[in-house]
Design a protein around this motif. Structure first.
Motif, PDB file in Angstrom:
ATOM      1  N   ASP B  29      45.464 -16.102 -12.389  1.00  5.26           N
ATOM      2  CA  ASP B  29      44.745 -17.076 -13.222  1.00  5.26           C
ATOM      3  C   ASP B  29      43.263 -17.177 -12.850  1.00  5.26           C
ATOM      4  O   ASP B  29      42.445 -17.593 -13.667  1.00  5.26           O
ATOM      5  CB  ASP B  29      45.401 -18.462 -13.129  1.00  5.26           C
ATOM      6  CG  ASP B  29      46.669 -18.534 -13.972  1.00  5.26           C
ATOM      7  OD1 ASP B  29      46.874 -17.638 -14.824  1.00  5.26           O
ATOM      8  OD2 ASP B  29      47.470 -19.465 -13.757  1.00  5.26           O
ATOM      9  N   LYS B  30      42.958 -16.823 -11.621  1.00 11.17           N
ATOM     10  CA  LYS B  30      41.537 -16.843 -11.246  1.00 11.17           C
ATOM     11  C   LYS B  30      40.836 -15.567 -11.694  1.00 11.17           C
ATOM     12  O   LYS B  30      39.644 -15.565 -11.990  1.00 11.17           O
ATOM     13  CB  LYS B  30      41.389 -17.001  -9.714  1.00 11.17           C
ATOM     14  CG  LYS B  30      41.263 -18.464  -9.299  1.00 11.17           C
ATOM     15  CD  LYS B  30      41.039 -18.619  -7.816  1.00 11.17           C
ATOM     16  CE  LYS B  30      39.567 -18.657  -7.461  1.00 11.17           C
ATOM     17  NZ  LYS B  30      39.384 -18.845  -5.987  1.00 11.17           N
ATOM     18  N   PRO B  33      40.420 -16.086 -16.023  1.00 12.87           N
ATOM     19  CA  PRO B  33      40.335 -17.531 -16.259  1.00 12.87           C
ATOM     20  C   PRO B  33      40.265 -17.929 -17.736  1.00 12.87           C
ATOM     21  O   PRO B  33      40.469 -19.092 -18.063  1.00 12.87           O
ATOM     22  CB  PRO B  33      39.027 -17.924 -15.546  1.00 12.87           C
ATOM     23  CG  PRO B  33      38.200 -16.680 -15.551  1.00 12.87           C
ATOM     24  CD  PRO B  33      39.162 -15.531 -15.475  1.00 12.87           C
ATOM     25  N   ASP B  35      42.024 -16.719 -20.499  1.00 12.25           N
ATOM     26  CA  ASP B  35      43.063 -16.488 -21.505  1.00 12.25           C
ATOM     27  C   ASP B  35      44.156 -17.554 -21.515  1.00 12.25           C
ATOM     28  O   ASP B  35      45.232 -17.318 -22.042  1.00 12.25           O
ATOM     29  CB  ASP B  35      43.620 -15.058 -21.422  1.00 12.25           C
ATOM     30  CG  ASP B  35      44.523 -14.836 -20.219  1.00 12.25           C
ATOM     31  OD1 ASP B  35      44.626 -15.748 -19.385  1.00 12.25           O
ATOM     32  OD2 ASP B  35      45.115 -13.741 -20.134  1.00 12.25           O
ATOM     33  N   THR B  36      43.863 -18.739 -20.961  1.00 10.56           N
ATOM     34  CA  THR B  36      44.853 -19.821 -21.037  1.00 10.56           C
ATOM     35  C   THR B  36      44.312 -21.098 -21.675  1.00 10.56           C
ATOM     36  O   THR B  36      45.076 -21.853 -22.265  1.00 10.56           O
ATOM     37  CB  THR B  36      45.392 -20.164 -19.631  1.00 10.56           C
ATOM     38  OG1 THR B  36      44.271 -20.274 -18.751  1.00 10.56           O
ATOM     39  CG2 THR B  36      46.337 -19.094 -19.120  1.00 10.56           C
ATOM     40  N   LYS B  41      50.120 -19.367 -25.913  1.00  9.87           N
ATOM     41  CA  LYS B  41      51.167 -19.059 -24.920  1.00  9.87           C
ATOM     42  C   LYS B  41      51.667 -17.622 -25.101  1.00  9.87           C
ATOM     43  O   LYS B  41      52.093 -17.246 -26.194  1.00  9.87           O
ATOM     44  CB  LYS B  41      52.330 -20.041 -25.090  1.00  9.87           C
ATOM     45  CG  LYS B  41      51.918 -21.464 -24.728  1.00  9.87           C
ATOM     46  CD  LYS B  41      52.992 -22.464 -25.049  1.00  9.87           C
ATOM     47  CE  LYS B  41      52.467 -23.864 -24.721  1.00  9.87           C
ATOM     48  NZ  LYS B  41      53.289 -24.916 -25.366  1.00  9.87           N
ATOM     49  N   HIS B 119      38.811 -10.045 -20.435  1.00 12.91           N
ATOM     50  CA  HIS B 119      39.459 -11.302 -20.105  1.00 12.91           C
ATOM     51  C   HIS B 119      40.864 -11.507 -20.634  1.00 12.91           C
ATOM     52  O   HIS B 119      41.486 -12.538 -20.353  1.00 12.91           O
ATOM     53  CB  HIS B 119      38.555 -12.468 -20.517  1.00 12.91           C
ATOM     54  CG  HIS B 119      37.369 -12.609 -19.595  1.00 12.91           C
ATOM     55  ND1 HIS B 119      37.510 -13.004 -18.289  1.00 12.91           N
ATOM     56  CD2 HIS B 119      36.061 -12.349 -19.778  1.00 12.91           C
ATOM     57  CE1 HIS B 119      36.313 -13.016 -17.707  1.00 12.91           C
ATOM     58  NE2 HIS B 119      35.418 -12.617 -18.586  1.00 12.91           N
ATOM     59  N   ARG B 121      44.627 -10.572 -20.178  1.00 11.45           N
ATOM     60  CA  ARG B 121      45.274  -9.926 -19.033  1.00 11.45           C
ATOM     61  C   ARG B 121      46.283  -8.849 -19.421  1.00 11.45           C
ATOM     62  O   ARG B 121      46.720  -8.088 -18.567  1.00 11.45           O
ATOM     63  CB  ARG B 121      45.873 -10.944 -18.079  1.00 11.45           C
ATOM     64  CG  ARG B 121      47.109 -11.654 -18.547  1.00 11.45           C
ATOM     65  CD  ARG B 121      47.513 -12.722 -17.550  1.00 11.45           C
ATOM     66  NE  ARG B 121      46.576 -13.850 -17.587  1.00 11.45           N
ATOM     67  CZ  ARG B 121      46.618 -14.881 -16.726  1.00 11.45           C
ATOM     68  NH1 ARG B 121      47.520 -14.920 -15.771  1.00 11.45           N
ATOM     69  NH2 ARG B 121      45.768 -15.861 -16.842  1.00 11.45           N
TER      70      ARG B 121
END
Lengths: 122, 504
Positions: B29-30, B33, B35-36, B41, B119, B121
């Motif tokens: 997640d870092k 950063p 794509d959330t 979802k 970006h 993932r």
């Protein structure tokens, strides 16, 4: 906050680009002559709130619409005015501000009997 | 013994093996950063199917071959003075509009896809977005090379990157891409990948490329062919991304629908420039904007949304309004440029009688009633030596940044005025579509850089028209105003006179 942002403090960073204070003592005024679409859209001016409505008519509206063949035939006493969606009779001796015009107000006006080239709203 | 050759699928798997490794020094997640935060979802990135399975080495080889062919044609065009074989000198203004209004957006698309490629993932979309990013960079380069030939002879071309960041009407495409690029990577992919490259792309490229073919611009046609195989890859990516998002999680549907609604409307507004080009700027017409809209949006888009209905996705909001506007926008837009010709970096002209008759025929419901009288009035004024100019600055829509010239749905005689209040201020819009977009993200659009307001704030070189033109690097008296009487026209007439003389 409506916008979906990755920055949690997005609101703190908003640069409001068109605040009244950015216009050097003026406020934005938009004006539109209805049924005369030769003028493709309303036109915009930065004007002082203290400007008398009569000066707004004589010095701003009249010269900028003068190119239209209907312009010379306008009976200004019969013009129908609308400020920010409300039909109203502005007091010509009072200022824009006193006539209820704020920053980014929209003034629309109709000229009864005149509705563009051959009645086409052009 | 010689090594066995790998099949395409095996080779692709081999070449992309391990590109989607799980990071261990830093949490995923870092590393990814972006794509959330948009709320999308994704359950399983490996479900992404890449139908092209193009590897980087094959990509270079393929593109290099196309470049060789393109540059051979460009050389031949230059050596044979291809510019003298155009249908008319007016046509070059289409090229100017393309280079100033579209080519810089190819560059923006390059940047945007590079961002998405970094970006997201999942390995599938990353590879596809990175390749598209390279395509877009190649497109802007080849467009500049193609059009640079015209720059040797015609005005309004040389300062296109500078103009892109400053000129009032170029803020329309610029702000469109700025909006997409400052969104998250998923919104960007829906905005540009789906809405623009899939849903609306035929309305952009077919008119320009067919227009070029009809009007003797073989260099632009060749560029178009060269880009075509890329475009089919881009369209596939666009449709793939929307299906993938909708298949991954039902919660994605309302988010995606909101983006489709937004970007359809934004795209429709921007394509108004193409509408005007087709109906007014091509000396030899291809088809009317209305005909193009019916074929490429109503029919093609209709079957697309039937296909997407199984995911619950609906036809974009206000698609019906956009279809009704196809009767009007080209006329309304050319009228804007006709009256602000002194501030445009291309030439305008009064349509002649043959042209007006063509418009009457193509727009039987509206043209004679609403627009023909306007042109006839202005033609009379020209004849009387009072050519019509609008000497005030227009009110702009706070979302699309176009002058508020569009009329009420169902009433072509009345301008549509919409407004919202936010944080104590008023914001004006040309349509319900543009108002909805603002209301969805007022914090973003309160920051719009509106050219007219910036001029009034003193940010554009000075208060007078010549000051602003100078700040635009617009060469007053050459780049702007009517075609008739321009240096472009003078040069064109010299060439034609020379050709007649040579033919004896």
């Amino acid at each position: 906050m409506s916008v979906t942002a990755i920055t949690p403090d997005y609101q703190k960073h908003i640069e409001f680009r068109d605040l009244e204070k950015n216009f050097h003592g003026n406020r934005l005024v938009y004006v539109h002559w209805e049924e005369h679409l030769s003028f493709c859209s309303a036109i915009a001016f930065p004007l002082p709130g203290a400007m008398p409505f009569s000066a707004f008519v004589d010095e701003v509206i009249k010269p900028h619409y003068a190119a239209h063949p209907d312009a010379g035939n306008i009976d200004w006493a019969k013009v129908v005015w609308m400020i920010d969606g409300v039909k109203t009779m502005p007091d010509m001796s009072k200022s824009l501000e006193e006539n209820g015009m704020r920053h980014k107000s929209l003034v629309r006006f109709w000229t009864p009997g005149l509705n563009g080239f051959k009645g086409s709203a052009s | 013994m010689t090594a066995k050759k790998l099949g395409l699928k095996q080779r692709y798997a081999h070449m992309t093996r391990g590109l989607d490794w799980e990071t261990t020094y830093q949490p995923m997640d870092k590393v990814f950063p972006y794509d959330t935060f948009e709320g999308i979802k994704i359950r399983d990135w490996s479900q992404w199917e890449d139908p092209f399975r193009l590897t980087m080495d094959a990509y270079w080889k393929f593109q290099a071959e196309k470049e060789r062919k393109l540059y051979a044609v460009l050389d031949a065009f230059a050596q044979n003075n291809g510019q003298t074989n155009l249908s008319d000198g007016r046509y070059v203004n289409v090229v100017k509009l393309f280079l100033t209004g579209i080519s810089p957006e190819e560059y923006q698309a390059h940047r945007g896809f590079a961002f998405a490629g970094r970006h997201l993932r999942g390995v599938g979309p990353r590879v596809a977005a990175q390749m598209q990013s390279l395509d877009e960079l190649r497109h802007v380069q080849t467009q500049i090379h193609t059009i640079s030939h015209y720059n040797k002879y015609f005005d309004g071309i040389g300062e296109f990157p500078h103009m892109h960041d400053r000129v009032w009407y170029l803020s329309v495409p610029k702000s469109f891409f700025d909006d997409a690029r400052t969104a998250g990577p998923f919104e960007y992919m829906i905005a540009i990948g789906f809405a623009f490259e899939y849903l609306l792309t035929n309305l952009l490229f077919v008119p320009f490329m067919s227009g070029a073919a009809y009007n003797g611009d073989m260099s632009t046609v060749t560029f178009g062919f060269s880009a075509q195989s890329d475009e089919s890859r881009h369209m596939t990516l666009g449709i793939e991304v929307i299906k993938f998002l909708l298949e991954q999680h039902p919660d994605n549907l309302p988010i995606v629908q909101k983006w489709v609604d937004k970007w359809f409307w934004r795209g429709h507004r921007m394509l108004g420039l193409v509408a005007m080009m087709m109906d007014y700027m091509l000396p030899k017409k291809v088809m009317s904007w209305k005909e193009a809209w019916d074929i490429y949006f109503t029919e093609a888009g209709g079957s697309l949304f039937q296909d997407l209905a199984r995911y619950g996705l609906k036809v974009p909001k206000y698609a019906d309004v956009a279809t009704a506007e196809a009767e009007h926008i080209s006329h309304q837009n050319w009228a804007v440029f006709y009256q602000y010709t002194h501030a445009a970096a291309f030439h305008t002209w009064m349509p002649d009688k043959e042209h007006l008759d063509w418009l009457s025929e193509k727009y039987p419901n509206t043209f004679d009633k609403y627009y023909r009288p306007r042109w006839e009035m202005w033609a009379q004024m020209e004849k009387d030596g009072k050519r019509f100019y609008n000497m005030a600055l227009p009110q702009l829509c706070n979302t699309c940044q176009i002058p508020m010239a569009y009329t009420e749905p169902g009433d072509p005689t009345t301008i549509a005025f919409r407004e919202s209040r936010f944080n104590g201020d008023t914001y004006h819009f040309c349509s319900d579509g543009c108002k909805d977009i603002f209301d969805g993200e007022p914090e973003k659009f309160a920051q719009s850089w509106l050219p007219v307001h910036q001029i009034f704030q003193g940010a554009c070189g000075g208060p007078t028209v010549p000051d602003v033109l100078n700040w635009y690097r617009l060469n007053n008296g050459a780049d702007n105003l009517d075609y008739v009487g321009s240096p472009d026209e003078k040069l064109w007439n010299q060439w034609m006179a020379g050709a007649v003389k040579a033919a004896g």
